[in-house]
Design an enzyme around this catalytic site. Structure first.
Site, mmCIF file in Angstrom:
data_model
loop_
_atom_site.group_PDB
_atom_site.id
_atom_site.type_symbol
_atom_site.label_atom_id
_atom_site.label_comp_id
_atom_site.label_asym_id
_atom_site.label_seq_id
_atom_site.Cartn_x
_atom_site.Cartn_y
_atom_site.Cartn_z
ATOM 1 N N GLU A 56 60.097 -7.819 5.920
ATOM 2 C CA GLU A 56 60.419 -8.467 4.679
ATOM 3 C C GLU A 56 60.316 -9.895 5.037
ATOM 4 O O GLU A 56 60.731 -10.223 6.128
ATOM 5 C CB GLU A 56 61.778 -8.298 4.447
ATOM 6 C CG GLU A 56 61.974 -6.723 4.099
ATOM 7 C CD GLU A 56 63.471 -6.522 3.476
ATOM 8 O OE1 GLU A 56 64.617 -7.285 3.468
ATOM 9 O OE2 GLU A 56 63.945 -5.252 3.196
ATOM 10 N N HIS A 58 64.205 -6.580 -2.296
ATOM 11 C CA HIS A 58 65.623 -6.683 -1.855
ATOM 12 C C HIS A 58 66.704 -7.502 -2.428
ATOM 13 O O HIS A 58 67.154 -8.238 -1.943
ATOM 14 C CB HIS A 58 65.659 -7.100 -0.235
ATOM 15 C CG HIS A 58 66.631 -6.783 0.618
ATOM 16 N ND1 HIS A 58 66.678 -6.578 1.986
ATOM 17 C CD2 HIS A 58 67.796 -6.592 0.336
ATOM 18 C CE1 HIS A 58 67.703 -6.220 2.414
ATOM 19 N NE2 HIS A 58 68.528 -6.065 1.384
HETATM 20 P P1 NAD Z 1 78.598 3.312 4.173
HETATM 21 O O1 NAD Z 1 78.966 2.891 5.410
HETATM 22 O O2 NAD Z 1 79.714 3.208 3.001
HETATM 23 O O3 NAD Z 1 77.823 4.825 3.581
HETATM 24 C C1 NAD Z 1 76.929 5.191 4.539
HETATM 25 C C2 NAD Z 1 76.876 6.481 4.788
HETATM 26 O O4 NAD Z 1 75.697 7.056 5.515
HETATM 27 C C3 NAD Z 1 78.084 7.039 5.384
HETATM 28 O O5 NAD Z 1 78.752 7.801 4.860
HETATM 29 C C4 NAD Z 1 77.722 7.610 6.874
HETATM 30 O O6 NAD Z 1 78.321 8.719 7.356
HETATM 31 C C5 NAD Z 1 76.267 8.046 6.375
HETATM 32 N N1 NAD Z 1 75.337 8.497 7.510
HETATM 33 C C6 NAD Z 1 75.282 7.953 8.752
HETATM 34 N N2 NAD Z 1 74.447 8.365 9.378
HETATM 35 C C7 NAD Z 1 73.635 9.305 8.479
HETATM 36 C C8 NAD Z 1 72.556 10.110 8.690
HETATM 37 N N3 NAD Z 1 71.850 10.184 9.717
HETATM 38 N N4 NAD Z 1 72.165 10.987 7.649
HETATM 39 C C9 NAD Z 1 73.070 10.742 6.623
HETATM 40 N N5 NAD Z 1 74.100 10.038 6.152
HETATM 41 C C10 NAD Z 1 74.440 9.164 7.308
HETATM 42 O O7 NAD Z 1 77.644 2.249 3.378
HETATM 43 P P2 NAD Z 1 77.190 1.790 1.871
HETATM 44 O O8 NAD Z 1 77.919 0.544 1.778
HETATM 45 O O9 NAD Z 1 77.221 2.975 1.071
HETATM 46 O O10 NAD Z 1 75.558 1.066 2.263
HETATM 47 C C11 NAD Z 1 74.372 2.027 2.395
HETATM 48 C C12 NAD Z 1 73.460 1.361 3.040
HETATM 49 O O11 NAD Z 1 73.045 0.392 1.818
HETATM 50 C C13 NAD Z 1 73.035 0.486 3.823
HETATM 51 O O12 NAD Z 1 72.261 0.808 4.891
HETATM 52 C C14 NAD Z 1 73.396 -1.051 3.752
HETATM 53 O O13 NAD Z 1 72.783 -1.769 4.475
HETATM 54 C C15 NAD Z 1 72.244 -0.739 2.294
HETATM 55 N N6 NAD Z 1 72.739 -2.004 1.487
HETATM 56 C C16 NAD Z 1 71.305 -2.440 0.700
HETATM 57 C C17 NAD Z 1 71.454 -3.414 -0.127
HETATM 58 C C18 NAD Z 1 70.389 -4.050 -0.904
HETATM 59 O O14 NAD Z 1 70.349 -5.057 -1.025
HETATM 60 N N7 NAD Z 1 69.534 -3.163 -1.109
HETATM 61 C C19 NAD Z 1 72.871 -4.084 -0.215
HETATM 62 C C20 NAD Z 1 73.869 -3.489 0.128
HETATM 63 C C21 NAD Z 1 73.849 -2.307 1.267
#
Ligand code: NAD
Length: 310
Positions: A261, A280
């Site tokens: 990115e 993003h």
């Molecule tokens: P969260 O921690 O609430 O949920 C993540 C889930 O993934 C958890 O339930 C965890 O058990 C599960 N997990 C871990 N390893 C795994 C695997 N191998 N297979 C399947 N599931 C697995 O996180 P969240 O707040 O829901 O965020 C999720 C993602 O979104 C993160 O990667 C975060 O960086 C990303 N995000 C992106 C943006 C964006 O701007 N696009 C913004 C915020 C968050």
């Protein structure tokens, strides 16, 4: 006096809150590493967003630092190990942005399934592409959620109740609340990939999730399926995805995050009509940014109060 370096643009209400709580704030937007190494000296707290990158060098240059706070989710721009070694706390405000990210994921589903971005592009080029823009409905389809944490659960609810979709999910940790609320079915990653019409990824980036979706996994998906990734770019093997989109292993993809990115100009993804790309912007809403700034300021203030420094 407690000094906090705010090294990324956070909502002004967050800055106001810090100041009114007696914190001295230095604000420099996204300084490069060399500058950050100097700036960090004398500060007790550091607030960042997904930038700047807080490297080991920066952390080791800090002489007073007690806390690094990330407004939003994901600490992949912070060397957490280096912070831990020096007893520096790392805080995040993930709760602030989840609704915005979930809504973008659903937006990307619609944009791909109904060829909205494709149609818009063609209209602007003077082409009336009605006959090439036949899409698919989301209604009644199977949604596969990979990672049913905060964001994955919201997406599941929107799709279940907004589009009457059936929800399948995989997560190493089962989510009984989600199952109860939406009737979501817990299954394996392979089963999600094989069965879902729309696969949406919401896992954190960790060594175990790097290239979780690779060539082998993409080949399990239906030819008619759509992949949505709003988590982290490296969760999907980009080269494999380009192949899958080019060769029709899957029907389309909606991406907000990339292995590199900004996505380099002319990247193969930008040449494909069956992919919708956003830069993003998952957390880029007024609401999420205001909440993230205020929430992180509250957490930083709480941290210093607990240390009896405020
Ligand atoms: P969260 O921690 O609430 O949920 C993540 C889930 O993934 C958890 O339930 C965890 O058990 C599960 N997990 C871990 N390893 C795994 C695997 N191998 N297979 C399947 N599931 C697995 O996180 P969240 O707040 O829901 O965020 C999720 C993602 O979104 C993160 O990667 C975060 O960086 C990303 N995000 C992106 C943006 C964006 O701007 N696009 C913004 C915020 C968050």
């Amino acid at each position: 006096m407690v000094k906090v370096l705010v090294a990324s643009r956070i909502h002004e209400d967050g800055i106001k809150l810090l100041k009114s709580s007696g914190v001295e704030v230095t604000y420099v937007e996204e300084p490069p590493e060399n500058e950050l190494v100097d700036l960090i000296k004398g500060h007790h707290g550091l607030i960042v967003r997904s930038k700047p990158v807080v490297t080991r060098r920066v952390i080791e240059a800090a002489d007073q630092l007690l806390v690094i706070a990330r407004a939003g989710v994901g600490v992949d721009n912070i060397d957490v190990e280096a912070a831990r070694e020096r007893g520096i706390e790392v805080l995040t405000s993930p709760e602030a942005t989840v609704t915005s990210v979930a809504e973008l994921a659903v937006g990307l589903m619609l944009a791909v399934a109904r060829k909205i971005a494709f149609s818009d592009r063609k209209m602007r080029a003077g082409e009336w592409v009605k006959k090439y823009a036949e899409g698919t409905e989301l209604s009644g389809k199977v949604l596969g959620v990979i990672g049913a944490g905060r964001i994955g659960s919201i997406v599941a609810r929107i799709c279940r109740f907004g589009f009457n979709m059936q929800v399948l999910y995989y997560d190493p940790i089962r989510n009984p609340k989600l199952e109860e609320e939406t009737g979501a079915k817990y299954t394996t990653l392979e089963e999600v990939l094989k069965t879902a019409d729309i696969v949406t990824i919401h896992v954190p980036l960790m060594p175990e999730t790097k290239h979780l979706i690779n060539e082998e996994k993409l080949k399990l998906m239906k030819k008619t399926a759509i992949l949505i990734n709003t988590s982290r770019g490296a969760v999907v093997d980009t080269n494999a995805l380009v192949k899958a989109l080019r060769e029709g292993w899957i029907a389309g993809a909606g991406l907000d995050v990339y292995e590199e990115e900004p996505l380099p100009p002319g990247h193969p993804l930008t040449t494909l009509d069956n992919v919708v790309l956003t830069p993003h912007i998952g957390a880029s809403t007024h609401e999420a940014q205001a909440r993230a700034g205020v929430l992180i300021a509250e957490k930083v203030i709480g941290f210093f109060k607990q240390k009896k420094l405020l």
